[in-house]
Motif scaffolding. Structure first.
Motif, PDB file in Angstrom:
ATOM      1  N   ARG A 122       0.802  -1.225   0.000  1.00 55.26           N
ATOM      2  CA  ARG A 122       0.000   0.000   0.000  1.00 55.26           C
ATOM      3  C   ARG A 122       0.833   1.274   0.000  1.00 55.26           C
ATOM      4  O   ARG A 122       0.298   2.359   0.105  1.00 55.26           O
ATOM      5  N   GLN A 123       2.148   1.156  -0.130  1.00 53.16           N
ATOM      6  CA  GLN A 123       2.998   2.334   0.008  1.00 53.16           C
ATOM      7  C   GLN A 123       2.738   3.387  -1.058  1.00 53.16           C
ATOM      8  O   GLN A 123       2.385   3.020  -2.173  1.00 53.16           O
ATOM      9  N   PRO A 124       2.912   4.656  -0.700  1.00 51.59           N
ATOM     10  CA  PRO A 124       3.179   5.122   0.654  1.00 51.59           C
ATOM     11  C   PRO A 124       1.910   5.082   1.488  1.00 51.59           C
ATOM     12  O   PRO A 124       0.822   5.328   0.987  1.00 51.59           O
ATOM     13  N   THR A 125       2.063   4.744   2.756  1.00 51.14           N
ATOM     14  CA  THR A 125       0.911   4.639   3.647  1.00 51.14           C
ATOM     15  C   THR A 125       1.242   5.221   5.014  1.00 51.14           C
ATOM     16  O   THR A 125       2.412   5.371   5.356  1.00 51.14           O
ATOM     17  N   THR A 126       0.217   5.529   5.773  1.00 50.23           N
ATOM     18  CA  THR A 126       0.393   6.148   7.085  1.00 50.23           C
ATOM     19  C   THR A 126       0.183   5.133   8.199  1.00 50.23           C
ATOM     20  O   THR A 126      -0.428   4.090   7.998  1.00 50.23           O
ATOM     21  N   ARG A 127       0.678   5.476   9.390  1.00 53.52           N
ATOM     22  CA  ARG A 127       0.476   4.595  10.542  1.00 53.52           C
ATOM     23  C   ARG A 127      -1.004   4.422  10.866  1.00 53.52           C
ATOM     24  O   ARG A 127      -1.435   3.287  11.127  1.00 53.52           O
ATOM     25  N   PRO A 128      -1.831   5.495  10.822  1.00 57.24           N
ATOM     26  CA  PRO A 128      -3.253   5.262  11.079  1.00 57.24           C
ATOM     27  C   PRO A 128      -3.891   4.290  10.083  1.00 57.24           C
ATOM     28  O   PRO A 128      -4.758   3.495  10.459  1.00 57.24           O
ATOM     29  N   SER A 129      -3.459   4.304   8.841  1.00 52.24           N
ATOM     30  CA  SER A 129      -3.978   3.353   7.850  1.00 52.24           C
ATOM     31  C   SER A 129      -3.561   1.927   8.197  1.00 52.24           C
ATOM     32  O   SER A 129      -4.354   0.990   8.092  1.00 52.24           O
ATOM     33  N   ILE A 130      -2.319   1.773   8.605  1.00 54.35           N
ATOM     34  CA  ILE A 130      -1.812   0.455   8.999  1.00 54.35           C
ATOM     35  C   ILE A 130      -2.577  -0.046  10.224  1.00 54.35           C
ATOM     36  O   ILE A 130      -3.023  -1.192  10.272  1.00 54.35           O
ATOM     37  N   ASP A 131      -2.757   0.840  11.211  1.00 49.58           N
ATOM     38  CA  ASP A 131      -3.494   0.479  12.429  1.00 49.58           C
ATOM     39  C   ASP A 131      -4.924   0.060  12.107  1.00 49.58           C
ATOM     40  O   ASP A 131      -5.447  -0.891  12.699  1.00 49.58           O
ATOM     41  N   GLU A 139       8.161  -7.366  -8.672  1.00 43.42           N
ATOM     42  CA  GLU A 139       8.380  -8.809  -8.542  1.00 43.42           C
ATOM     43  C   GLU A 139       7.588  -9.426  -7.391  1.00 43.42           C
ATOM     44  O   GLU A 139       7.582 -10.645  -7.236  1.00 43.42           O
ATOM     45  N   MET A 140       6.938  -8.598  -6.586  1.00 43.06           N
ATOM     46  CA  MET A 140       6.138  -9.148  -5.486  1.00 43.06           C
ATOM     47  C   MET A 140       4.938  -9.877  -6.057  1.00 43.06           C
ATOM     48  O   MET A 140       4.414  -9.498  -7.105  1.00 43.06           O
ATOM     49  N   PRO A 141       4.488 -10.923  -5.381  1.00 43.45           N
ATOM     50  CA  PRO A 141       3.302 -11.635  -5.856  1.00 43.45           C
ATOM     51  C   PRO A 141       2.101 -10.694  -5.866  1.00 43.45           C
ATOM     52  O   PRO A 141       2.018  -9.790  -5.033  1.00 43.45           O
ATOM     53  N   PRO A 142       1.163 -10.890  -6.783  1.00 44.54           N
ATOM     54  CA  PRO A 142      -0.012 -10.018  -6.807  1.00 44.54           C
ATOM     55  C   PRO A 142      -0.827 -10.186  -5.526  1.00 44.54           C
ATOM     56  O   PRO A 142      -0.889 -11.275  -4.962  1.00 44.54           O
ATOM     57  N   PHE A 143      -1.426  -9.089  -5.099  1.00 40.18           N
ATOM     58  CA  PHE A 143      -2.259  -9.127  -3.899  1.00 40.18           C
ATOM     59  C   PHE A 143      -3.647  -9.585  -4.295  1.00 40.18           C
ATOM     60  O   PHE A 143      -4.280  -9.015  -5.169  1.00 40.18           O
ATOM     61  N   GLU A 144      -4.123 -10.635  -3.648  1.00 39.20           N
ATOM     62  CA  GLU A 144      -5.459 -11.156  -3.917  1.00 39.20           C
ATOM     63  C   GLU A 144      -6.138 -11.470  -2.596  1.00 39.20           C
ATOM     64  O   GLU A 144      -5.545 -12.067  -1.709  1.00 39.20           O
ATOM     65  N   LEU A 145      -7.401 -11.063  -2.483  1.00 37.60           N
ATOM     66  CA  LEU A 145      -8.193 -11.431  -1.320  1.00 37.60           C
ATOM     67  C   LEU A 145      -8.683 -12.859  -1.481  1.00 37.60           C
ATOM     68  O   LEU A 145      -8.957 -13.287  -2.600  1.00 37.60           O
ATOM     69  N   PRO A 146      -8.811 -13.613  -0.389  1.00 42.03           N
ATOM     70  CA  PRO A 146      -9.407 -14.940  -0.489  1.00 42.03           C
ATOM     71  C   PRO A 146     -10.814 -14.824  -1.072  1.00 42.03           C
ATOM     72  O   PRO A 146     -11.496 -13.811  -0.881  1.00 42.03           O
ATOM     73  N   GLU A 147     -11.256 -15.842  -1.787  1.00 38.88           N
ATOM     74  CA  GLU A 147     -12.549 -15.797  -2.470  1.00 38.88           C
ATOM     75  C   GLU A 147     -13.701 -15.463  -1.536  1.00 38.88           C
ATOM     76  O   GLU A 147     -14.593 -14.718  -1.889  1.00 38.88           O
ATOM     77  N   ASP A 148     -13.705 -16.005  -0.313  1.00 38.62           N
ATOM     78  CA  ASP A 148     -14.813 -15.740   0.605  1.00 38.62           C
ATOM     79  C   ASP A 148     -14.861 -14.276   1.041  1.00 38.62           C
ATOM     80  O   ASP A 148     -15.902 -13.755   1.380  1.00 38.62           O
ATOM     81  N   GLU A 149     -13.738 -13.565   1.000  1.00 38.71           N
ATOM     82  CA  GLU A 149     -13.715 -12.154   1.349  1.00 38.71           C
ATOM     83  C   GLU A 149     -13.918 -11.277   0.118  1.00 38.71           C
ATOM     84  O   GLU A 149     -14.438 -10.186   0.210  1.00 38.71           O
ATOM     85  N   ASP A 150     -13.512 -11.758  -1.040  1.00 36.96           N
ATOM     86  CA  ASP A 150     -13.563 -10.966  -2.269  1.00 36.96           C
ATOM     87  C   ASP A 150     -14.992 -10.677  -2.695  1.00 36.96           C
ATOM     88  O   ASP A 150     -15.292  -9.593  -3.177  1.00 36.96           O
TER      89      ASP A 150
END
Length: 93
Positions: free
Chosen positions: A12-21, A73-84
Motif C-alpha cells: 500500500r505504500q506510501p501509507t500512514t500509521r493510522p492506515s496500517i493500524d 516482482e512481489m506476488p499479486p495481492f489477492e483477497l481470499p474468495e470468501d472475502e472478495d
C-alpha cells in the motif's frame, strides 16, 4: 506482527500509521519503530490530510532482504474468495 505490517506497507505504500493500524486493528507504533531501526521501511514524506501524518515506504534493503530487484516482482495481492465477493465478510442485504 512485523511481517504483517511490512506486507501492508509494501503493498500500500506510501501509507500512514493510522492506515496500517486500521487494517491490523491494533497499534503499530512499536512495530514501525522496529522496522525503521532495521532499515526495512523509511519515512517517505507527509500526507496532505489533516494532521499531516508521516508516509512510510519500503527501502532498497527490504528488496535485498527478500531477494527482489523491484516491487513489481512481489506476488499479486489477492483477497481470499470468501472475502472478495462480499467486502470481507460483511453480510449484504
Amino acid at each position: 506482527a512485523a511481517l504483517e505490517t511490512l506486507a501492508i506497507i509494501a503493498y500500500r505504500q506510501p501509507t500512514t500509521r493510522p492506515s496500517i493500524d486500521a487494517i491490523r486493528g491494533v497499534s503499530s507504533d512499536y512495530i514501525l519503530k522496529s522496522l525503521l531501526s532495521k532499515g526495512l521501511v523509511e519515512e517517505v514524506g507527509r500526507s496532505e490530510t489533516p494532521g499531516r501524518p508521516i508516509l512510510y515506504g519500503t527501502t532498497p534493503d527490504f528488496l535485498q532482504h527478500f531477494g527482489l530487484s523491484s516491487l513489481g516482482e512481489m506476488p499479486p495481492f489477492e483477497l481470499p474468495e470468501d472475502e472478495d465477493d462480499n467486502g470481507g465478510g460483511i453480510v449484504k442485504d
